[in-house]
Scaffold this motif. Structure first.
Motif, PDB file in Angstrom:
ATOM      1  N   VAL A  86     -24.909  -5.462  26.832  1.00  0.00           N
ATOM      2  CA  VAL A  86     -25.212  -4.916  28.057  1.00  0.00           C
ATOM      3  C   VAL A  86     -25.015  -3.635  27.958  1.00  0.00           C
ATOM      4  CG1 VAL A  86     -24.636  -4.659  30.345  1.00  0.00           C
ATOM      5  CG2 VAL A  86     -24.432  -6.939  29.563  1.00  0.00           C
ATOM      6  N   PRO A  87     -26.029  -2.649  28.056  1.00  0.00           N
ATOM      7  CA  PRO A  87     -26.242  -1.350  27.681  1.00  0.00           C
ATOM      8  C   PRO A  87     -25.202  -0.417  28.212  1.00  0.00           C
ATOM      9  CG  PRO A  87     -28.306  -1.903  27.951  1.00  0.00           C
ATOM     10  CD  PRO A  87     -27.550  -3.060  28.349  1.00  0.00           C
ATOM     11  N   LYS A  88     -24.737  -0.869  29.618  1.00  0.00           N
ATOM     12  CA  LYS A  88     -23.560   0.105  30.362  1.00  0.00           C
ATOM     13  C   LYS A  88     -22.163  -0.324  29.808  1.00  0.00           C
ATOM     14  CE  LYS A  88     -22.880  -3.181  34.198  1.00  0.00           C
ATOM     15  NZ  LYS A  88     -22.510  -3.351  35.567  1.00  0.00           N
ATOM     16  N   GLU A  89     -22.091  -1.362  29.039  1.00  0.00           N
ATOM     17  CA  GLU A  89     -20.670  -1.631  28.429  1.00  0.00           C
ATOM     18  C   GLU A  89     -20.474  -0.809  27.008  1.00  0.00           C
ATOM     19  OE1 GLU A  89     -20.176  -5.823  28.287  1.00  0.00           O
ATOM     20  OE2 GLU A  89     -20.122  -5.974  30.313  1.00  0.00           O
ATOM     21  N   ARG A  90     -21.583  -0.224  26.459  1.00  0.00           N
ATOM     22  CA  ARG A  90     -21.355   0.182  25.316  1.00  0.00           C
ATOM     23  C   ARG A  90     -20.261   1.417  25.325  1.00  0.00           C
ATOM     24  NH1 ARG A  90     -27.124  -0.656  24.478  1.00  0.00           N
ATOM     25  NH2 ARG A  90     -27.372  -2.047  22.952  1.00  0.00           N
ATOM     26  N   PRO A  91     -20.200   2.450  26.316  1.00  0.00           N
ATOM     27  CA  PRO A  91     -19.280   3.232  26.250  1.00  0.00           C
ATOM     28  C   PRO A  91     -17.997   2.583  26.614  1.00  0.00           C
ATOM     29  CG  PRO A  91     -21.090   4.128  27.491  1.00  0.00           C
ATOM     30  CD  PRO A  91     -21.346   2.513  27.171  1.00  0.00           C
ATOM     31  N   LEU A 103      -7.638  -1.330  27.140  1.00  0.00           N
ATOM     32  CA  LEU A 103      -7.241  -1.812  25.909  1.00  0.00           C
ATOM     33  C   LEU A 103      -7.939  -3.235  25.487  1.00  0.00           C
ATOM     34  CD1 LEU A 103      -3.552  -0.559  26.050  1.00  0.00           C
ATOM     35  CD2 LEU A 103      -5.251   0.664  24.765  1.00  0.00           C
ATOM     36  N   TYR A 104      -8.339  -3.671  26.407  1.00  0.00           N
ATOM     37  CA  TYR A 104      -8.634  -5.391  26.206  1.00  0.00           C
ATOM     38  C   TYR A 104      -9.992  -5.426  26.876  1.00  0.00           C
ATOM     39  CZ  TYR A 104      -3.672  -5.238  25.415  1.00  0.00           C
ATOM     40  OH  TYR A 104      -2.400  -5.042  25.057  1.00  0.00           O
ATOM     41  N   PHE A 105     -10.708  -6.434  26.079  1.00  0.00           N
ATOM     42  CA  PHE A 105     -12.049  -6.825  26.907  1.00  0.00           C
ATOM     43  C   PHE A 105     -12.025  -8.369  26.476  1.00  0.00           C
ATOM     44  CE2 PHE A 105     -13.860  -4.695  23.222  1.00  0.00           C
ATOM     45  CZ  PHE A 105     -14.635  -5.573  22.605  1.00  0.00           C
ATOM     46  N   VAL A 106     -12.816  -9.230  27.277  1.00  0.00           N
ATOM     47  CA  VAL A 106     -13.223 -10.771  26.855  1.00  0.00           C
ATOM     48  C   VAL A 106     -14.205 -10.882  27.350  1.00  0.00           C
ATOM     49  CG1 VAL A 106     -11.945 -11.565  29.042  1.00  0.00           C
ATOM     50  CG2 VAL A 106     -12.255 -12.987  27.040  1.00  0.00           C
ATOM     51  N   ARG A 107     -15.163 -11.883  26.468  1.00  0.00           N
ATOM     52  CA  ARG A 107     -16.628 -12.038  27.061  1.00  0.00           C
ATOM     53  C   ARG A 107     -16.607 -12.935  28.244  1.00  0.00           C
ATOM     54  NH1 ARG A 107     -20.872 -10.885  24.325  1.00  0.00           N
ATOM     55  NH2 ARG A 107     -19.771 -10.642  22.141  1.00  0.00           N
ATOM     56  N   LYS A 108     -17.353 -12.552  29.059  1.00  0.00           N
ATOM     57  CA  LYS A 108     -17.632 -13.696  30.240  1.00  0.00           C
ATOM     58  C   LYS A 108     -18.215 -14.630  29.915  1.00  0.00           C
ATOM     59  CE  LYS A 108     -17.074  -9.758  33.579  1.00  0.00           C
ATOM     60  NZ  LYS A 108     -17.976  -9.150  35.056  1.00  0.00           N
ATOM     61  N   PRO A 109     -18.116 -15.832  30.843  1.00  0.00           N
ATOM     62  CA  PRO A 109     -18.853 -17.297  30.447  1.00  0.00           C
ATOM     63  C   PRO A 109     -20.542 -16.822  30.348  1.00  0.00           C
ATOM     64  CG  PRO A 109     -17.182 -17.505  32.063  1.00  0.00           C
ATOM     65  CD  PRO A 109     -17.425 -15.956  31.961  1.00  0.00           C
ATOM     66  N   ASP A 110     -20.972 -15.872  30.516  1.00  0.00           N
ATOM     67  CA  ASP A 110     -22.443 -15.828  30.591  1.00  0.00           C
ATOM     68  C   ASP A 110     -22.833 -15.251  29.030  1.00  0.00           C
ATOM     69  OD1 ASP A 110     -21.860 -12.847  30.392  1.00  0.00           O
ATOM     70  OD2 ASP A 110     -22.992 -12.322  32.186  1.00  0.00           O
ATOM     71  N   HIS A 111     -21.543 -15.058  28.402  1.00  0.00           N
ATOM     72  CA  HIS A 111     -21.961 -14.630  26.851  1.00  0.00           C
ATOM     73  C   HIS A 111     -22.621 -13.272  26.597  1.00  0.00           C
ATOM     74  CE1 HIS A 111     -19.976 -18.412  25.388  1.00  0.00           C
ATOM     75  NE2 HIS A 111     -20.650 -19.034  26.320  1.00  0.00           N
ATOM     76  N   ARG A 112     -22.697 -12.614  27.777  1.00  0.00           N
ATOM     77  CA  ARG A 112     -23.276 -11.262  27.680  1.00  0.00           C
ATOM     78  C   ARG A 112     -22.367 -10.096  28.308  1.00  0.00           C
ATOM     79  NH1 ARG A 112     -28.133  -9.425  27.456  1.00  0.00           N
ATOM     80  NH2 ARG A 112     -28.106  -8.286  29.449  1.00  0.00           N
ATOM     81  N   HIS A 113     -21.808 -10.185  29.233  1.00  0.00           N
ATOM     82  CA  HIS A 113     -20.941  -9.277  29.930  1.00  0.00           C
ATOM     83  C   HIS A 113     -19.684  -9.599  29.534  1.00  0.00           C
ATOM     84  CE1 HIS A 113     -24.531  -9.375  32.657  1.00  0.00           C
ATOM     85  NE2 HIS A 113     -24.175  -8.042  32.767  1.00  0.00           N
ATOM     86  N   HIS A 114     -18.576  -8.214  29.710  1.00  0.00           N
ATOM     87  CA  HIS A 114     -17.530  -8.394  29.229  1.00  0.00           C
ATOM     88  C   HIS A 114     -16.475  -8.011  30.457  1.00  0.00           C
ATOM     89  CE1 HIS A 114     -19.207  -7.920  25.333  1.00  0.00           C
ATOM     90  NE2 HIS A 114     -18.007  -8.461  24.990  1.00  0.00           N
ATOM     91  N   TYR A 115     -15.328  -8.271  30.478  1.00  0.00           N
ATOM     92  CA  TYR A 115     -14.327  -8.075  31.374  1.00  0.00           C
ATOM     93  C   TYR A 115     -13.491  -7.002  30.802  1.00  0.00           C
ATOM     94  CZ  TYR A 115     -10.181  -8.102  34.775  1.00  0.00           C
ATOM     95  OH  TYR A 115      -9.501  -7.868  35.400  1.00  0.00           O
ATOM     96  N   PHE A 116     -12.964  -5.931  31.427  1.00  0.00           N
ATOM     97  CA  PHE A 116     -12.309  -5.003  30.728  1.00  0.00           C
ATOM     98  C   PHE A 116     -10.955  -4.749  31.538  1.00  0.00           C
ATOM     99  CE2 PHE A 116     -16.562  -4.020  29.522  1.00  0.00           C
ATOM    100  CZ  PHE A 116     -16.359  -3.750  27.936  1.00  0.00           C
ATOM    101  N   THR A 117      -9.927  -4.259  30.987  1.00  0.00           N
ATOM    102  CA  THR A 117      -8.629  -4.267  31.511  1.00  0.00           C
ATOM    103  C   THR A 117      -7.749  -3.470  30.532  1.00  0.00           C
ATOM    104  OG1 THR A 117      -6.696  -5.309  32.501  1.00  0.00           O
ATOM    105  CG2 THR A 117      -7.806  -6.447  30.931  1.00  0.00           C
ATOM    106  N   ALA A 118      -6.662  -2.670  30.973  1.00  0.00           N
ATOM    107  CA  ALA A 118      -5.689  -2.178  30.556  1.00  0.00           C
ATOM    108  C   ALA A 118      -4.440  -2.968  30.266  1.00  0.00           C
ATOM    109  CB  ALA A 118      -5.315  -0.864  31.209  1.00  0.00           C
ATOM    110  N   SER A 119      -4.459  -4.167  31.070  1.00  0.00           N
ATOM    111  CA  SER A 119      -3.366  -4.961  31.114  1.00  0.00           C
ATOM    112  C   SER A 119      -3.396  -6.297  30.175  1.00  0.00           C
ATOM    113  CB  SER A 119      -3.143  -5.577  32.545  1.00  0.00           C
ATOM    114  OG  SER A 119      -2.333  -6.535  32.598  1.00  0.00           O
ATOM    115  N   TYR A 120      -2.364  -6.501  29.354  1.00  0.00           N
ATOM    116  CA  TYR A 120      -2.367  -7.421  28.535  1.00  0.00           C
ATOM    117  C   TYR A 120      -2.335  -8.838  29.183  1.00  0.00           C
ATOM    118  CZ  TYR A 120      -1.528 -11.012  24.875  1.00  0.00           C
ATOM    119  OH  TYR A 120      -1.383 -11.874  24.029  1.00  0.00           O
ATOM    120  N   GLN A 121      -1.443  -8.920  30.229  1.00  0.00           N
ATOM    121  CA  GLN A 121      -1.573 -10.100  30.879  1.00  0.00           C
ATOM    122  C   GLN A 121      -2.926 -10.360  31.915  1.00  0.00           C
ATOM    123  OE1 GLN A 121       1.156 -12.298  30.924  1.00  0.00           O
ATOM    124  NE2 GLN A 121      -0.537 -13.757  31.903  1.00  0.00           N
TER     125      GLN A 121
END
Length: 182
Positions: free
Chosen positions: A70-75, A153-171
């Motif tokens: 997703v283009p807006k996620e590159r930065p 510091l972290y991101f995980v791919r969302k179930p749509d396999h395109r977008h990511h969820y971003f966070t600074a928290s490990y938990q």
């Protein structure tokens, strides 16, 4: 000049006009020329302020290209890479491991693959992989020189396999991994 590893990272992805008589050297020459043109327009001052070389930026851009759909996620992906480098953390970029082990993105990574000691396993090795992992386009190059100014510091791919969820928290990251079925 190309590094001794070869042209990976320097062959600019674009549409080129060729016919049956065109030689592969001509295609490579045009891709290199287009890369040089695009690269020369980039401002590397932010990366240099973080003690990164131009080649480091190219490697980062290739990781952004490999991870972000997703283009807006590159930065944002670039920011996670910069932030993890700053913290001395392993990057954990699965696209680098896939590159090192020749595993397509359509296949799941196994536990043994996740522990493979290839230099491209950024889960095991801190710092950048030894070379770019693909040929990044302009949007990924721009993200690598202008990462988002966020504390993620972290991101995980969302179930749509395109977008990511971003966070600074490990938990929060672990919670979302479980939420998304990883």
């Amino acid at each position: 000049d190309l590094p001794p590893e070869g042209a990976e990272g320097y062959l600019f992805p674009d549409t080129y006009d060729f016919d049956r008589k065109s030689k592969s050297a001509q295609l490579v020459g045009e891709q290199l020329a287009e890369f040089t043109s695009k690269w020369s327009s980039l401002d590397l001052s932010y990366a240099r302020s973080k003690n990164l070389t131009a080649y480091d930026v190219l490697i980062i851009a290739s990781m952004v290209e490999g991870e972000a759909q997703v283009p807006k996620e590159r930065p944002l992906v670039a920011a996670v890479i910069y932030n993890r480098l700053h913290e001395g953390m392993a990057l954990g970029i699965d696209a680098t491991l896939r590159y090192g082990l020749h595993i397509p993105p359509t296949e799941s990574l196994t536990q043994s693959e996740l522990h493979n000691p290839t230099p491209y396993n950024t889960r095991l090795h801190t710092g950048l992989p030894p070379t770019p992992i693909n040929n990044p386009g302009l949007a990924s190059l721009e993200a690598a020189v202008h990462p988002a100014h966020v504390d993620y510091l972290y991101f995980v791919r969302k179930p749509d396999h395109r977008h990511h969820y971003f966070t600074a928290s490990y938990q929060d990251f672990v919670d979302h991994e479980h939420l998304y079925g990883y």
